[in-house]
Design a protein around this motif. Structure first.
Motif, mmCIF file in Angstrom:
data_model
loop_
_atom_site.group_PDB
_atom_site.id
_atom_site.type_symbol
_atom_site.label_atom_id
_atom_site.label_comp_id
_atom_site.label_asym_id
_atom_site.label_seq_id
_atom_site.Cartn_x
_atom_site.Cartn_y
_atom_site.Cartn_z
ATOM 1 N N GLU A 159 0.775 -1.149 -0.031
ATOM 2 C CA GLU A 159 -0.074 0.086 -0.067
ATOM 3 C C GLU A 159 0.900 1.250 -0.057
ATOM 4 O O GLU A 159 0.729 2.380 0.715
ATOM 5 C CB GLU A 159 -0.989 0.077 1.411
ATOM 6 C CG GLU A 159 -1.690 -1.295 1.184
ATOM 7 C CD GLU A 159 -2.894 -1.470 2.050
ATOM 8 O OE1 GLU A 159 -4.083 -1.083 2.009
ATOM 9 O OE2 GLU A 159 -2.306 -1.781 3.557
ATOM 10 N N LEU A 160 1.909 1.235 -1.009
ATOM 11 C CA LEU A 160 2.832 2.299 -0.988
ATOM 12 C C LEU A 160 2.073 3.448 -1.966
ATOM 13 O O LEU A 160 1.594 2.925 -2.981
ATOM 14 C CB LEU A 160 4.173 1.991 -1.585
ATOM 15 C CG LEU A 160 4.975 0.793 -0.733
ATOM 16 C CD1 LEU A 160 6.435 0.839 -1.471
ATOM 17 C CD2 LEU A 160 5.479 1.691 0.640
ATOM 18 N N THR A 161 2.152 4.707 -1.487
ATOM 19 C CA THR A 161 1.536 5.773 -2.255
ATOM 20 C C THR A 161 2.313 5.986 -3.418
ATOM 21 O O THR A 161 1.862 6.553 -4.624
ATOM 22 C CB THR A 161 1.366 6.973 -1.627
ATOM 23 O OG1 THR A 161 2.637 7.412 -0.806
ATOM 24 C CG2 THR A 161 0.221 6.743 -0.473
ATOM 25 N N ASN A 162 3.644 5.734 -3.535
ATOM 26 C CA ASN A 162 4.563 5.882 -4.593
ATOM 27 C C ASN A 162 5.259 4.577 -5.161
ATOM 28 O O ASN A 162 6.420 4.289 -5.263
ATOM 29 C CB ASN A 162 5.783 6.795 -4.270
ATOM 30 C CG ASN A 162 6.759 6.271 -2.951
ATOM 31 O OD1 ASN A 162 6.368 5.033 -2.431
ATOM 32 N ND2 ASN A 162 8.030 6.704 -2.651
ATOM 33 N N ALA A 163 4.541 3.475 -5.182
ATOM 34 C CA ALA A 163 4.747 2.070 -5.630
ATOM 35 C C ALA A 163 5.629 2.257 -6.978
ATOM 36 O O ALA A 163 6.615 1.544 -7.219
ATOM 37 C CB ALA A 163 3.735 1.297 -5.449
ATOM 38 N N LEU A 189 16.210 2.169 -2.060
ATOM 39 C CA LEU A 189 14.894 3.093 -1.612
ATOM 40 C C LEU A 189 14.920 3.953 -0.816
ATOM 41 O O LEU A 189 14.007 4.898 -0.568
ATOM 42 C CB LEU A 189 13.938 1.912 -1.267
ATOM 43 C CG LEU A 189 13.390 0.603 -2.043
ATOM 44 C CD1 LEU A 189 12.298 -0.093 -1.304
ATOM 45 C CD2 LEU A 189 12.861 1.217 -3.343
ATOM 46 N N LYS A 190 16.155 4.476 -0.659
ATOM 47 C CA LYS A 190 16.307 5.489 0.401
ATOM 48 C C LYS A 190 15.976 6.797 0.082
ATOM 49 O O LYS A 190 15.110 7.731 0.713
ATOM 50 C CB LYS A 190 18.011 5.651 1.258
ATOM 51 C CG LYS A 190 18.749 6.094 0.014
ATOM 52 C CD LYS A 190 20.196 5.945 0.651
ATOM 53 C CE LYS A 190 21.468 6.069 -0.550
ATOM 54 N NZ LYS A 190 22.603 5.847 0.349
ATOM 55 N N ARG A 191 15.776 6.996 -1.218
ATOM 56 C CA ARG A 191 15.184 8.479 -1.738
ATOM 57 C C ARG A 191 13.631 8.347 -2.072
ATOM 58 O O ARG A 191 13.303 9.573 -2.243
ATOM 59 C CB ARG A 191 15.993 8.766 -3.201
ATOM 60 C CG ARG A 191 17.361 8.947 -2.813
ATOM 61 C CD ARG A 191 18.174 9.332 -4.492
ATOM 62 N NE ARG A 191 19.399 9.646 -4.402
ATOM 63 C CZ ARG A 191 20.258 9.857 -5.375
ATOM 64 N NH1 ARG A 191 19.929 9.760 -6.555
ATOM 65 N NH2 ARG A 191 21.695 10.288 -5.010
ATOM 66 N N CYS A 192 13.385 7.003 -1.684
ATOM 67 C CA CYS A 192 11.825 6.919 -1.867
ATOM 68 C C CYS A 192 11.167 7.059 -0.879
ATOM 69 O O CYS A 192 9.744 7.584 -0.601
ATOM 70 C CB CYS A 192 11.534 5.430 -2.647
ATOM 71 S SG CYS A 192 12.155 5.302 -4.234
ATOM 72 N N ALA A 193 11.771 7.098 0.662
ATOM 73 C CA ALA A 193 11.198 7.074 1.776
ATOM 74 C C ALA A 193 11.002 8.267 2.322
ATOM 75 O O ALA A 193 11.935 9.195 2.031
ATOM 76 C CB ALA A 193 11.930 6.090 2.687
ATOM 77 N N PRO A 194 9.674 8.740 2.604
ATOM 78 C CA PRO A 194 9.531 10.156 3.222
ATOM 79 C C PRO A 194 10.280 10.400 4.520
ATOM 80 O O PRO A 194 10.518 9.675 5.321
ATOM 81 C CB PRO A 194 7.956 9.943 3.585
ATOM 82 C CG PRO A 194 7.292 8.871 2.874
ATOM 83 C CD PRO A 194 8.485 7.859 2.636
ATOM 84 N N ARG A 195 10.938 11.597 4.424
ATOM 85 C CA ARG A 195 11.887 11.920 5.418
ATOM 86 C C ARG A 195 10.935 11.993 7.020
ATOM 87 O O ARG A 195 9.910 12.469 7.064
ATOM 88 C CB ARG A 195 12.331 13.394 5.216
ATOM 89 C CG ARG A 195 13.391 13.795 6.189
ATOM 90 C CD ARG A 195 14.289 14.878 5.739
ATOM 91 N NE ARG A 195 14.875 14.629 4.524
ATOM 92 C CZ ARG A 195 15.627 15.686 3.634
ATOM 93 N NH1 ARG A 195 15.795 16.644 4.222
ATOM 94 N NH2 ARG A 195 16.222 15.120 2.596
ATOM 95 N N GLY A 196 11.636 11.198 7.794
ATOM 96 C CA GLY A 196 11.055 10.987 9.391
ATOM 97 C C GLY A 196 10.054 9.871 9.315
ATOM 98 O O GLY A 196 9.446 9.485 10.282
ATOM 99 N N LYS A 197 9.756 9.390 8.272
ATOM 100 C CA LYS A 197 8.924 8.195 8.035
ATOM 101 C C LYS A 197 9.649 6.843 7.524
ATOM 102 O O LYS A 197 8.957 5.922 7.117
ATOM 103 C CB LYS A 197 7.419 8.397 7.590
ATOM 104 C CG LYS A 197 6.828 9.556 8.190
ATOM 105 C CD LYS A 197 5.392 10.049 7.589
ATOM 106 C CE LYS A 197 4.533 11.158 8.074
ATOM 107 N NZ LYS A 197 3.325 11.259 7.355
ATOM 108 N N GLU A 198 11.098 6.853 7.621
ATOM 109 C CA GLU A 198 11.635 5.842 6.834
ATOM 110 C C GLU A 198 11.258 4.504 7.336
ATOM 111 O O GLU A 198 11.121 3.491 6.754
ATOM 112 C CB GLU A 198 13.278 6.141 6.957
ATOM 113 C CG GLU A 198 13.703 7.233 6.204
ATOM 114 C CD GLU A 198 13.564 8.581 6.904
ATOM 115 O OE1 GLU A 198 14.249 9.615 6.524
ATOM 116 O OE2 GLU A 198 12.991 8.532 8.090
ATOM 117 N N ASN A 199 11.214 4.375 8.753
ATOM 118 C CA ASN A 199 10.912 3.205 9.307
ATOM 119 C C ASN A 199 9.360 2.634 8.917
ATOM 120 O O ASN A 199 9.464 1.349 8.558
ATOM 121 C CB ASN A 199 11.074 3.195 11.022
ATOM 122 C CG ASN A 199 12.497 3.317 11.257
ATOM 123 O OD1 ASN A 199 13.239 2.937 10.691
ATOM 124 N ND2 ASN A 199 12.440 3.866 12.755
#
Length: 308
Positions: A159-163, A189-199
């Motif tokens: 359910e990723l919004t940027n799949a 994928l580190k550039r895809c993860a929203p900052r502060g919500k990586e986990n």
């Protein structure tokens, strides 16, 4: 010695949902550490001549060791996925049972064993197999699936919004060399993860891969469709799920007898569905239990009964 697993979630609620009879026959299709199974055995008629019995399924080799530690003739352990429910019950001469319990959560033991590759916290090979004899691994999925299929998996199961962006990032990264470890995946994928919500983001990615590797939703559908034939009249189904995809399948099957569309009706307009919900809404863990066991936070427990 029993391998350390999680505390059983909503144990009392599960036992209440099963409406246990001392001489009944029950199935725990997700044995794990045996917490629920031990409690069911304790509620059954004691002694070697007891009519009460429990059949327990699990495909994880570690669960087999936990079952071996229970010296009880009333317990039959079956090293298989619950999608094979009907076949194995027939093999053991069991036609119908009084209750079936399924706890669909991944165990703390599996998450905390680094080499299994289930946790974002450890560096390990990209594995994620529940059944370690299985052929498909997360490494294989990430390196051989098309970008279109990765987009589908990340969108549907994670359910990723940027799949689409995530799938493209994997395709780009693997062009420079095979993705082998969890850190390889996180780097891709580190550039895809929203900052502060990586986990949270990586947890969703891992969920998507785990579901694909283990065919979890397909197995759940196959299991549920066998339940009405296996349950005795008045028998109970108790299912605990931990994410919306599973819960939706369980809710629909209990409510409609199918996974999508409307309830079918007979010639007289009566609904055709083998089970009926015992509780209108799913049962959730109490704040006290969540404080003791954070795993319980996302658990949803549904109970159904087969008509007499």
């Amino acid at each position: 010695m029993t391998t350390e697993y999680h505390n059983p979630v909503m144990l009392a609620e599960c036992l209440d949902g099963l409406a246990l009879k001392p001489g009944g026959t029950y199935v725990d299709v997700t044995f794990g550490g045996g917490g629920h199974s031990r409690a069911i055995l304790a509620a059954l008629e004691p002694g070697p001549r007891s009519e009460g019995k429990l059949l327990a399924f699990d495909q994880d080799p570690d669960a087999r060791a936990n079952a071996a530690a229970i010296d009880d003739k009333r317990l039959t352990y079956i090293a298989s996925n619950f999608r094979n429910l009907k076949r194995y019950l027939r093999l053991y001469g069991v036609k119908q049972v009084d209750g079936i319990l399924a706890d669909l959560g991944i165990s703390s033991h599996q998450i905390d064993t680094p080499e299994r590759g289930f946790s974002t916290r450890f560096e390990a090979d990209l594995d994620m197999r529940m059944n370690q004899q299985g052929d498909r691994t997360a490494r294989q999925v990430l390196n051989t699936y098309s970008e279109t299929d990765l987009h589908r998996i990340f969108g549907m199961y994670g359910e990723l919004t940027n799949a689409r962006t995530a799938a493209a990032a994997i395709a780009t990264a693997r062009a420079n060399g095979e993705l082998k470890t969890i850190n390889d995946l996180k780097d891709a994928l580190k550039r895809c993860a929203p900052r502060g919500k990586e986990n949270k983001y990586f947890a969703q990615v891992f969920q998507a891969l785990r579901i694909e590797v283990n065919e979890e939703l397909t197995a759940l559908e196959e299991f549920l469709t066998q339940v009405p034939d296996v349950l005795a009249p008045g028998g109970r189904l108790v299912v605990m799920s931990y994410h919306s995809l599973e819960d939706r399948l369980v809710k629909n099957f209990i409510g409609k007898g199918k996974f999508s569309g409307e309830v079918e009706k007979d010639f007289f307009g009566n609904e055709i569905k083998p089970l009926h919900a015992v509780t209108r809404k799913p049962i959730e863990a109490t704040p006290d239990e969540i404080a003791r066991n954070p795993r319980a936070r996302s658990a949803k427990l549904r109970i159904a009964e087969k008509g007499e």
